[in-house]
Scaffold this motif. Structure first.
Motif, PDB file in Angstrom:
ATOM      1  N   UNK A  14      -4.510  20.508   4.063  1.00  0.00           N
ATOM      2  CA  UNK A  14      -4.734  19.068   4.195  1.00  0.00           C
ATOM      3  C   UNK A  14      -6.215  18.753   3.987  1.00  0.00           C
ATOM      4  N   UNK A  15      -6.634  18.567   2.731  1.00  0.00           N
ATOM      5  CA  UNK A  15      -8.061  18.320   2.470  1.00  0.00           C
ATOM      6  C   UNK A  15      -8.552  16.965   2.962  1.00  0.00           C
ATOM      7  N   UNK A  16      -7.634  16.040   3.227  1.00  0.00           N
ATOM      8  CA  UNK A  16      -8.007  14.726   3.764  1.00  0.00           C
ATOM      9  C   UNK A  16      -7.024  14.335   4.851  1.00  0.00           C
ATOM     10  N   UNK A  17      -7.543  13.772   5.917  1.00  0.00           N
ATOM     11  CA  UNK A  17      -6.723  13.252   7.008  1.00  0.00           C
ATOM     12  C   UNK A  17      -7.311  11.916   7.423  1.00  0.00           C
ATOM     13  N   UNK A  18      -6.506  11.097   8.056  1.00  0.00           N
ATOM     14  CA  UNK A  18      -7.046   9.831   8.517  1.00  0.00           C
ATOM     15  C   UNK A  18      -6.036   9.005   9.271  1.00  0.00           C
ATOM     16  N   UNK A  19      -6.565   7.947   9.888  1.00  0.00           N
ATOM     17  CA  UNK A  19      -5.758   6.972  10.605  1.00  0.00           C
ATOM     18  C   UNK A  19      -5.617   5.743   9.720  1.00  0.00           C
ATOM     19  N   UNK A  20      -4.387   5.254   9.559  1.00  0.00           N
ATOM     20  CA  UNK A  20      -4.120   4.154   8.638  1.00  0.00           C
ATOM     21  C   UNK A  20      -3.265   3.091   9.309  1.00  0.00           C
ATOM     22  N   UNK A  21      -3.627   1.822   9.054  1.00  0.00           N
ATOM     23  CA  UNK A  21      -2.766   0.751   9.549  1.00  0.00           C
ATOM     24  C   UNK A  21      -1.690   0.464   8.505  1.00  0.00           C
ATOM     25  N   UNK A  22      -0.721  -0.343   8.910  1.00  0.00           N
ATOM     26  CA  UNK A  22       0.457  -0.592   8.078  1.00  0.00           C
ATOM     27  C   UNK A  22       0.092  -1.083   6.678  1.00  0.00           C
ATOM     28  N   UNK A  23      -0.877  -1.970   6.578  1.00  0.00           N
ATOM     29  CA  UNK A  23      -1.250  -2.508   5.265  1.00  0.00           C
ATOM     30  C   UNK A  23      -1.890  -1.444   4.374  1.00  0.00           C
ATOM     31  N   UNK A  24      -2.626  -0.518   4.940  1.00  0.00           N
ATOM     32  CA  UNK A  24      -3.249   0.556   4.157  1.00  0.00           C
ATOM     33  C   UNK A  24      -2.206   1.564   3.674  1.00  0.00           C
ATOM     34  N   UNK A  25      -1.199   1.826   4.497  1.00  0.00           N
ATOM     35  CA  UNK A  25      -0.167   2.800   4.146  1.00  0.00           C
ATOM     36  C   UNK A  25       0.588   2.371   2.899  1.00  0.00           C
ATOM     37  N   UNK A  26       0.798   1.090   2.746  1.00  0.00           N
ATOM     38  CA  UNK A  26       1.533   0.569   1.593  1.00  0.00           C
ATOM     39  C   UNK A  26       0.880   0.954   0.259  1.00  0.00           C
ATOM     40  N   UNK A  27      -0.429   1.158   0.270  1.00  0.00           N
ATOM     41  CA  UNK A  27      -1.154   1.465  -0.960  1.00  0.00           C
ATOM     42  C   UNK A  27      -1.368   2.961  -1.198  1.00  0.00           C
ATOM     43  N   UNK A  28      -0.954   3.809  -0.267  1.00  0.00           N
ATOM     44  CA  UNK A  28      -1.166   5.247  -0.421  1.00  0.00           C
ATOM     45  C   UNK A  28      -0.109   5.880  -1.319  1.00  0.00           C
ATOM     46  N   UNK A  29      -0.515   6.886  -2.084  1.00  0.00           N
ATOM     47  CA  UNK A  29       0.435   7.677  -2.869  1.00  0.00           C
ATOM     48  C   UNK A  29       1.231   8.532  -1.884  1.00  0.00           C
ATOM     49  N   UNK A  30       2.553   8.265  -1.820  1.00  0.00           N
ATOM     50  CA  UNK A  30       3.390   8.909  -0.815  1.00  0.00           C
ATOM     51  C   UNK A  30       4.803   9.055  -1.370  1.00  0.00           C
ATOM     52  N   UNK A  31       5.433  10.206  -1.135  1.00  0.00           N
ATOM     53  CA  UNK A  31       6.819  10.388  -1.539  1.00  0.00           C
ATOM     54  C   UNK A  31       7.697   9.439  -0.725  1.00  0.00           C
ATOM     55  N   UNK A  32       8.780   8.992  -1.319  1.00  0.00           N
ATOM     56  CA  UNK A  32       9.690   8.066  -0.643  1.00  0.00           C
ATOM     57  C   UNK A  32      10.189   8.609   0.694  1.00  0.00           C
TER      58      UNK A  32
END
Length: 156
Positions: free
Chosen positions: A119-137
């Protein structure tokens, strides 16, 4: 080791492995969700990984969060069980896993934000930020289920 995830894809290779795994949904006091960026595919996900011989699945969940993020957590609930045979993960070494994971809800006990080789990057994200992240369904589904705070775990 690289990997590729397939869901309901006729081109997916057939599964040849099944490994119990755990993912962990944890929020801070501001309601942000702890996420990791995976080194094997570059996508964001809940922290987690495979269960090892000699440990419980909830123990594996707590261990994986510590290893991947630097935070100590305590499992408090089950968000859902994810075992859809149409979801497979193909690894470069020829292993093709049918997805089988329990997603837990955990409370934050302490520690500080860190990274690992997985895990080269970790972080805390709010709901609006999560929507923009590259993420598998499948990861996005688990986050959505965690945020819903349903009284019944997802069974799928």
């Amino acid at each position: 080791m690289g990997r590729r995830e397939y869901y309901d894809d006729p081109a997916a290779p057939p599964a040849n492995s099944l490994v119990p795994a755990a993912t962990v949904f944890v929020q801070d006091d501001a309601g942000r969700v702890l996420l990791v960026q995976r080194s094997d595919n570059g996508l964001w996900a809940l922290p987690g990984g495979g269960m090892e011989i000699g440990e419980t699945l909830s123990g594996a969940a707590e261990r994986e969060v510590l290893e991947e993020t630097g935070y100590r957590v305590r499992v408090v609930d089950v968000v859902g069980i994810y075992s859809d045979p149409k979801h497979v993960i193909a690894y470069d070494d020829g292993e093709v896993r049918q997805q089988f994971a329990v997603s837990f809800r955990a409370e934050l006990l302490g520690g500080s934000l860190g990274t690992s080789g997985e895990t080269p990057r970790t972080g805390w994200f709010d709901k609006s930020e999560i929507a923009d992240l590259a993420m598998h369904d499948s990861s996005r589904l688990r986050v959505r289920h965690g945020m819903s705070r349903s009284s019944q775990p997802y069974l799928g």
